[in-house]
Design a protein around this motif. Structure first.
Motif, PDB file in Angstrom:
ATOM      1  N   LEU A 174       0.836  -1.189   0.000  1.00 21.69           N
ATOM      2  CA  LEU A 174       0.000   0.000   0.000  1.00 21.69           C
ATOM      3  C   LEU A 174       0.877   1.246   0.000  1.00 21.69           C
ATOM      4  O   LEU A 174       1.696   1.442   0.903  1.00 21.69           O
ATOM      5  CB  LEU A 174      -0.910   0.015   1.227  1.00 21.69           C
ATOM      6  CG  LEU A 174      -1.958  -1.105   1.327  1.00 21.69           C
ATOM      7  CD1 LEU A 174      -2.780  -0.932   2.601  1.00 21.69           C
ATOM      8  CD2 LEU A 174      -2.855  -1.123   0.104  1.00 21.69           C
ATOM      9  N   THR A 176      -0.112   4.152   0.676  1.00 20.43           N
ATOM     10  CA  THR A 176      -0.493   4.971   1.831  1.00 20.43           C
ATOM     11  C   THR A 176       0.271   4.582   3.087  1.00 20.43           C
ATOM     12  O   THR A 176       0.337   5.353   4.041  1.00 20.43           O
ATOM     13  CB  THR A 176      -2.005   4.847   2.100  1.00 20.43           C
ATOM     14  OG1 THR A 176      -2.339   3.452   2.243  1.00 20.43           O
ATOM     15  CG2 THR A 176      -2.806   5.451   0.960  1.00 20.43           C
ATOM     16  N   GLU A 177       0.850   3.366   3.114  1.00 23.18           N
ATOM     17  CA  GLU A 177       1.637   2.913   4.255  1.00 23.18           C
ATOM     18  C   GLU A 177       3.118   2.810   3.902  1.00 23.18           C
ATOM     19  O   GLU A 177       3.890   2.180   4.625  1.00 23.18           O
ATOM     20  CB  GLU A 177       1.113   1.558   4.749  1.00 23.18           C
ATOM     21  CG  GLU A 177      -0.316   1.634   5.267  1.00 23.18           C
ATOM     22  CD  GLU A 177      -0.811   0.309   5.828  1.00 23.18           C
ATOM     23  OE1 GLU A 177       0.006  -0.641   5.926  1.00 23.18           O
ATOM     24  OE2 GLU A 177      -2.009   0.211   6.163  1.00 23.18           O
TER      25      GLU A 177
END
Length: 221
Positions: A174, A176-177
Motif C-alpha cells: 500500500l 499509503t503505508e
C-alpha cells in the motif's frame, strides 16, 4: 486506553493451558506503579511490581519496562501441488537500527490486527494487500509471544493452502503505508535451504517453515 489495546487485552485474558507452569491467580501480581513515558507507533510501559515466587512468597518490588504493541498475524501461503511457498521481501527498520548489513528481510505475509478485527480477517486482508492473494483455506500454526521478556506483542501464525502459479510473484504493498513489497515463489527445498543458511532470519517465518516441514507429507498426500 486505545481500542486495539482493549481488544488484545480481551484476547490475552482468555484461559490458556497450564499443565506444567504455574496456574496464575489475580493476586499473584501486584502493580504498585504504572507509567507510559512514550506512545506513538509503539508504546513504552513501565511498572513497579511484585510477583509470586515459586516458594509462595511475594518478590521484592522490581522495576520493569515493556514495548507495548497490538496483536499481529502472519501467514505462509503454500501450494501443495507445486510444493512451493510465497515469501515477501521488504525493508525492515528493526534490522536497520540493529546495524544489519542487509535490512531487507524475507518474511511470511504479516500485519497488525485492526480494532474490531479477528486474526483470521486480518490474515485475509494482509494477504490481499501484500501479495494480491485471495485466501480461503487457513490452517492455524500457533499463537505465541515472540519476545516475552521485553514485548507485549502476541502473534497468530497460519499456513494457507492456495494456488501459486508463476504469475503470483511480483510487486505489491500500500502506497499509503509506504510499503514496497516484492513477492517471491520458492520451492519447499529452497525455503529450507534459506532457513539453514541464515538468509531467513525472523522467528515467525522460521517457525512456519518448520511447521510446514512437519506437516508437509500429510498436506501433499
Amino acid at each position: 486506553m486505545r481500542s486495539d489495546d482493549t481488544a488484545h487485552r480481551i484476547r490475552a485474558a482468555a484461559t490458556t493451558p497450564a499443565e506444567v507452569r504455574r496456574r496464575a491467580l489475580p493476586q499473584d501480581v501486584t502493580v504498585e506503579r504504572r507509567s507510559e513515558p512514550y506512545s506513538q507507533f509503539f508504546a513504552l510501559e513501565e511498572q513497579d511490581l511484585r510477583f509470586r515466587r515459586f516458594d509462595g512468597a511475594m518478590s521484592a518490588p522490581v522495576h520493569r519496562a515493556a514495548f507495548v504493541s497490538g496483536d499481529a498475524v502472519t501467514v505462509l501461503p503454500y501450494d501443495a501441488a507445486r510444493d512451493r511457498v510465497l515469501l515477501v521481501e521488504q525493508f525492515r527498520f528493526g534490522p536497520h537500527v540493529h546495524g544489519d548489513a542487509n535490512p531487507w528481510q524475507l518474511e511470511a505475509i504479516a500485519g497488525r490486527i485492526d480494532a474490531g478485527e479477528t486474526p483470521e480477517a486480518a490474515v485475509l486482508r494482509e494477504a490481499q494487500e501484500e501479495a494480491g492473494l485471495l485466501l480461503d483455506r487457513l490452517l492455524p500454526i500457533a499463537g505465541y509471544y515472540p519476545s516475552p521478556g521485553a514485548m507485549t506483542e502476541y502473534l497468530w501464525s497460519y499456513l494457507a493452502l492456495v494456488d501459486l502459479p508463476d504469475s503470483a510473484a511480483g510487486h505489491f504493498g500500500l502506497a499509503t503505508e509506504a510499503e514496497d513489497i516484492r513477492a517471491h515463489l520458492l520451492s519447499f527445498d529452497r525455503l529450507m535451504a534459506l532457513c539453514t543458511s541464515g538468509e531467513i532470519a525472523n522467528a515467525p517465518l522460521l517457525l512456519s517453515a518448520l511447521w510446514l516441514a512437519r506437516e508437509r507429507p500429510g498436506l501433499r498426500g
